[in-house]
Enzyme design. Structure first.
Site, short mmCIF file in Angstrom:
data_model
loop_
_atom_site.label_atom_id
_atom_site.label_comp_id
_atom_site.label_asym_id
_atom_site.label_seq_id
_atom_site.Cartn_x
_atom_site.Cartn_y
_atom_site.Cartn_z
N THR A 18 0.82 -1.21 0.00
CA THR A 18 0.00 0.00 0.00
C THR A 18 0.86 1.26 0.00
O THR A 18 0.54 2.25 -0.65
CB THR A 18 -0.90 0.01 1.26
OG1 THR A 18 -1.84 -1.04 1.12
CG2 THR A 18 -1.63 1.32 1.43
N THR A 91 1.67 -4.58 4.10
CA THR A 91 1.50 -4.99 5.50
C THR A 91 0.89 -6.39 5.63
O THR A 91 1.09 -7.05 6.66
CB THR A 91 0.59 -3.99 6.26
OG1 THR A 91 -0.68 -3.94 5.62
CG2 THR A 91 1.21 -2.61 6.31
N1 ASP Z 1 -2.64 -5.30 0.35
C1 ASP Z 1 -1.56 -4.47 0.82
C2 ASP Z 1 -0.30 -5.30 0.85
O1 ASP Z 1 -0.11 -6.07 1.74
C3 ASP Z 1 -1.87 -3.93 2.18
C4 ASP Z 1 -0.86 -3.00 2.78
O2 ASP Z 1 0.26 -2.85 2.32
O3 ASP Z 1 -1.21 -2.34 3.78
O4 ASP Z 1 0.49 -5.20 -0.05
#
Ligand code: ASP
Length: 336
Positions: A18, A91
């Protein structure tokens, strides 16, 4: 005499998530380059010099074993040339990657810091700028070493982290272990310093992907264990409570798990309860597992750490007692 401290030289390994995402027609997707990401926090250049590399740009949903090995290989290739490494990452699976790097780059005297954000670096109210700044700040600190996640002001061991919130900025928790430090006014305040390792880290180059995690649900059909027999070398069982495995239907689940273990599969017992780990000896529905060869209790390990550690334990053709010994040997407070 005036001493000017030389700036730490850090390598940023940007992998997507993200933090690097933009809105596309099909939803948020990683699109920023590592340089663009770094440009969002120009203050970083005031205290360290950064070079960047971007091995892939993925939603971390798509990050798994080959990507962990790639990141570890980049760290190994560049280990002598940099003082530390900041890995920007989605994340969702960051805790798995942090656990993986804890075993792939073991006993590192240089810090390997993972960070990301809940909102894209482009958004006005993003947490990306703070997390990036803190991650570099921590990585440049003389007391930093080993694999850590820096997120929302907390510094968490790579072996103890879990994503516990999908939206809030405090997305990560340190499970059954204290945060090793918090970031205060841009500097780490250490709760736990530990002993900084000396010499070169132990780099691991292979993992065994034939590891499967099975979460028990009430009434589970024991046939699933027979189905798994020729598909896995290691099985993690997320049991109930302190380590309960059902005894219904003439103890079919226990007998099937014992068959798997007797066939040489390493079976790791964890609990699906969020905190405080298993205590297999406590209840009759768990205790009988303790007497089975090739069955290990994960106690308070996180699932993420247990999963990758089992892949490491079973790598390079290691099996049986040797694999069990590897699994039971503590790495960065992962098991105790
Ligand atoms: N879907 C994203 C990922 O894990 C979520 C994030 O980065 O917060 O790449």
């Amino acid at each position: 005499m005036l001493f000017q401290k030389t700036k730490k030289k850090l390598l940023m390994i940007a992998t997507g998530g993200t933090i690097a995402s933009k809105q596309t027609e099909s939803g948020l997707a990683p699109a920023m380059t590592s340089e663009e990401l770094l440009e969002c926090v120009p203050e970083i250049a005031e205290f360290c010099s950064v070079e960047t590399v971007q091995p892939f740009n993925l939603d971390s949903t798509d990050v798994y074993c080959p990507h962990w090995l790639k990141i570890a290989a980049l760290i190994e290739e560049n280990y002598r040339s940099y003082d530390g490494f900041v890995v920007t990452h989605g994340t969702d699976t960051m805790a798995y990657t942090a656990a993986a790097l804890s075993y792939l780059v073991e006993r590192s005297r240089k810090p390997v810091v993972l960070t990301g954000s809940q909102k894209s670096a482009y958004l006005r109210d993003t947490d990306a700028r703070r997390n990036l700044y803190d991650a570099f700040r921590f990585c440049a600190d003389d007391g930093a070493y080993g694999v850590r996640i820096v997120f929302d002001g907390n510094v968490i061991l790579g072996t103890r982290a879990r994503k516990t919130r999908t939206r809030s900025y405090n997305a990560f928790s340190s499970v059954d272990f204290p945060e090793v430090a918090v970031m205060r006014d841009g500097a780490p305040f250490y709760y736990l310093r530990g002993d900084k390792p000396h010499g070169s880290p132990a780099f691991l180059h292979v993992l065994n992907e034939r590891v499967f995690v099975l979460k028990l649900t009430p009434g589970l059909d024991a046939g699933i264990f027979d189905y798994l027999e020729d598909k896995v070398d290691g099985l993690i069982l997320e049991t109930f409570g302190s380590g309960g495995l059902p005894a219904y239907r003439e103890d079919a689940c226990f007998l099937a798990v014992r068959r798997l273990a007797e066939a040489g599969k390493l079976v790791v017992i964890t609990t699906q309860v969020e905190r405080e780990g298993s205590a297999l000896g406590a209840y009759a529905v768990g205790r009988r597992l303790l007497s089975c060869e090739n069955v290990i209790e994960a106690r308070c390990m996180t699932l993420e750490a247990a999963y990758v550690k089992l892949m490491a334990a079973l790598a390079d053709g290691r099996r049986g007692k040797a694999a069990e010994k590897y699994f039971r040997t503590p790495v960065e407070y992962d098991i105790f």
